[in-house]
Design a protein around this motif. Structure first.
Motif, PDB file in Angstrom:
ATOM      1  N   VAL A  22     104.291  12.898  54.550  1.00  0.00           N
ATOM      2  CA  VAL A  22     103.518  14.103  54.849  1.00  0.00           C
ATOM      3  C   VAL A  22     103.328  14.254  56.358  1.00  0.00           C
ATOM      4  O   VAL A  22     103.545  15.335  56.926  1.00  0.00           O
ATOM      5  N   VAL A  23     102.955  13.184  57.018  1.00  0.00           N
ATOM      6  CA  VAL A  23     102.687  13.243  58.451  1.00  0.00           C
ATOM      7  C   VAL A  23     103.969  13.526  59.239  1.00  0.00           C
ATOM      8  O   VAL A  23     103.945  14.164  60.282  1.00  0.00           O
ATOM      9  N   GLY A  24     105.105  13.083  58.689  1.00  0.00           N
ATOM     10  CA  GLY A  24     106.379  13.380  59.334  1.00  0.00           C
ATOM     11  C   GLY A  24     106.781  14.845  59.187  1.00  0.00           C
ATOM     12  O   GLY A  24     107.343  15.441  60.105  1.00  0.00           O
ATOM     13  N   ALA A  25     106.470  15.438  58.045  1.00  0.00           N
ATOM     14  CA  ALA A  25     107.004  16.776  57.737  1.00  0.00           C
ATOM     15  C   ALA A  25     106.031  17.919  58.012  1.00  0.00           C
ATOM     16  O   ALA A  25     106.444  19.036  58.323  1.00  0.00           O
ATOM     17  N   LEU A  26     104.738  17.658  57.891  1.00  0.00           N
ATOM     18  CA  LEU A  26     103.768  18.757  58.001  1.00  0.00           C
ATOM     19  C   LEU A  26     103.657  19.339  59.415  1.00  0.00           C
ATOM     20  O   LEU A  26     103.698  20.575  59.572  1.00  0.00           O
ATOM     21  N   PRO A  27     103.535  18.529  60.472  1.00  0.00           N
ATOM     22  CA  PRO A  27     103.430  19.134  61.811  1.00  0.00           C
ATOM     23  C   PRO A  27     104.615  20.047  62.160  1.00  0.00           C
ATOM     24  O   PRO A  27     104.394  21.169  62.646  1.00  0.00           O
ATOM     25  N   PRO A  28     105.879  19.653  61.882  1.00  0.00           N
ATOM     26  CA  PRO A  28     106.961  20.591  62.157  1.00  0.00           C
ATOM     27  C   PRO A  28     106.839  21.898  61.361  1.00  0.00           C
ATOM     28  O   PRO A  28     107.113  22.976  61.884  1.00  0.00           O
ATOM     29  N   ALA A  29     106.397  21.792  60.095  1.00  0.00           N
ATOM     30  CA  ALA A  29     106.252  23.018  59.285  1.00  0.00           C
ATOM     31  C   ALA A  29     105.154  23.910  59.861  1.00  0.00           C
ATOM     32  O   ALA A  29     105.277  25.139  59.861  1.00  0.00           O
ATOM     33  N   LEU A  30     104.095  23.311  60.368  1.00  0.00           N
ATOM     34  CA  LEU A  30     103.016  24.102  60.992  1.00  0.00           C
ATOM     35  C   LEU A  30     103.496  24.712  62.307  1.00  0.00           C
ATOM     36  O   LEU A  30     103.149  25.847  62.647  1.00  0.00           O
TER      37      LEU A  30
END
Ligand code: ADP
Length: 477
Positions: A22-30
């Motif tokens: 989650v921490v790997g993927a969520l910031p780029p999506a935001l």
């Protein structure tokens, strides 16, 4: 809008479970939505050595018994924005997992290690870490980062700051002796029952539950479940008290990491339209694990921590009957020593039908989820669960218990809409019943393929979750 995410793990550098994904993927999506998102991470060895263009921006001197404590900024490959890393060799530069030594015991200074993480988050929020970048919102993940919410609340420089806390698993609460409260440097009133105190101990998790402006968890069903005594881990009263601020936002899948058309760990690729490659993946997996090369045998898989939560004991009970019906199993996991031993024992009794790998192996996880026909997730509780999301994408039909994110992501209804098999009671017979239904469905290839296509058509992209989170951030500003 500037948002600081604070966490102890990030894929692919440090991972013990779904949190890292989650921490790997969520910031780029935001970031794709135009938000200015940065990560704050502890300087664990893998993180420090991966940090590129590293620059020290602040020296905090001696903090929490460690000296020096420096704040660095730099780049890590998977993140589009700069990341902050706390370089505190006394607390973070060691082997083992982020939370435990190699022998499985918690690090004796975990209180200091994760208090520092929260404290530095508050320094950044106060403008004292990086004068060039001050967040409007601090978003803390799990108990490891939860104290950020307390430090922000205690700091008069952070009056306008807002905090969000995400519960990835309420069962891990960061409990410490109450007597250690003095080490945190927080005002005494923070140790009340309405604060960090939890049945005579000190709980980091409570810092998030008490002081975060908004609390999220990783699926709508889990958000409802944790408000009940059965799933609340003693904190359900607190969750009910904060009901107006609690919401569930489903995790997503990172398509860069989990995509059957491009996955570099697979021997062959496939899609919903072209499923042949999946057959090759199955064949290769059977060969790799010493399973009988029978194309028509239903191959189950399970990739998981081995723990009571994950229902591995139920599986142990249900498996012999499944093997007797000709099914196979590929299992990858590590954890509880007794469960490991019981699985090893079972795999010796069913050679050719049970392939077992004890350990943690990311590439193997991809090969198993791609090569199997069905994925087992018999969890007693499951905040979101990621392996069933990956499995759906790979046309591997999930057999899951109706709980948490499993209930929100797997469809078991009429023929046309089904993507998997759901059972209700946390018992071996209930699990066995669902596995039996999978066997019956598998015996009807056209029906099975229709389910696979339905599963692969599901959209669990991060965009949808990121949009919900962005709205939540907006509601705070
Ligand atoms: P949890 O966070 O409770 O462990 P999740 O399903 O949310 O469960 O996330 C687990 C993540 O860890 C998934 O990415 C899964 O593929 C991975 N994983 C679990 N066990 C192993 C293992 N033994 N080897 C490789 N990956 C694993």
């Amino acid at each position: 809008m500037r948002i600081l995410h604070v966490a102890a793990e990030v894929h692919p550098l440090v991972k013990t479970g779904g949190l890292a994904d989650v921490v790997g993927a969520l910031p780029p999506a935001l970031a794709d939505l135009g938000l200015d998102v940065r990560l704050l991470l502890p300087g664990l060895p893998a993180i420090v050595s991966a940090l590129q263009q590293r620059r020290e921006i602040c020296n905090f001197g001696a903090q929490f018994g460690a000296s020096p404590v420096r704040l660095c900024i730099g780049r890590i490959a998977s993140q589009p924005a700069p990341v902050y890393v706390i370089d505190a060799p006394d607390l973070y530069r060691r082997g083992g997992s982020p939370y435990q030594a190699a022998d499985g015991s918690d690090w004796p200074d975990n209180l200091q290690r994760f208090a520092l993480l929260g404290w530095v988050a508050a320094q950044l929020a106060a403008g004292a870490g990086d004068p060039a970048w001050q967040p409007a919102i601090v978003h803390a993940h799990d108990w490891h980062a939860a104290l950020a919410c307390a430090y922000v609340r205690a700091d008069p420089r952070c009056r306008s700051m807002r905090t969000v806390f995400t519960i990835h698993n309420l069962a891990f609460q960061g409990l410490f002796p109450a007597a250690d409260f003095g080490l945190l440097g927080l005002p005494q009133e923070f140790m009340q029952t309405e604060g960090l105190e939890f049945y005579g101990r000190l709980s980091f998790m409570k810092a998030g539950l008490v002081w975060a402006d908004r609390i999220t968890t990783v699926s709508p069903t889990y958000a409802r479940e944790i408000a009940t005594p059965d799933y609340g881990c003693g904190m359900d009263g607190m969750i009910r008290h904060r009901a107006a601020d609690v919401s569930g936002i489903l995790n997503g899948v990172d398509p860069q990491v989990w995509n059957p058309l491009t996955d570099a760990d697979l021997p062959a690729h496939f899609s919903a339209q072209q499923l042949a490659g999946k057959g090759s993946c199955k064949q290769a997996l059977q060969q790799e694990l010493g399973l009988k090369p029978v194309a028509g045998a239903l191959l189950f898989t399970l990739v998981s921590r081995l723990s009571h939560q994950k229902g591995i004991d139920l599986l142990l009970e249900a498996l012999p009957a499944m093997f007797a019906s000709g099914a196979q199993l590929a299992l990858l996991g590590s954890g509880d020593a007794q469960l490991q031993a019981a699985l090893q024992d079972l795999s010796r009794r069913w050679p050719g039908q049970m392939g077992l790998r004890i350990g943690y192996d990311e590439a193997m996880a991809h090969r198993m989820i791609a090569g199997a026909d069905a994925l087992l997730v018999p969890s007693r509780f499951e905040p979101c669960g990621l392996t069933q999301l990956y499995a759906l994408r790979y046309g591997t039909l999930p057999v899951v218990r109706r709980t948490g994110g499993l209930a929100d992501t797997v469809l078991d209804g009429d023929e046309a809409g089904s993507t998997g098999f759901i059972f209700d009671a946390a018992t071996a017979p209930a699990l066995q019943g669902a596995m039996q239904r999978a066997l019956l469905a598998y015996a009807r290839p056209a029906h099975w393929q229709a389910m696979q296509r339905q599963a692969m058509a599901q959209d669990f992209s991060w965009q949808a979750s990121a949009r919900q989170l962005a709205l939540l951030y907006q509601s705070l500003s």
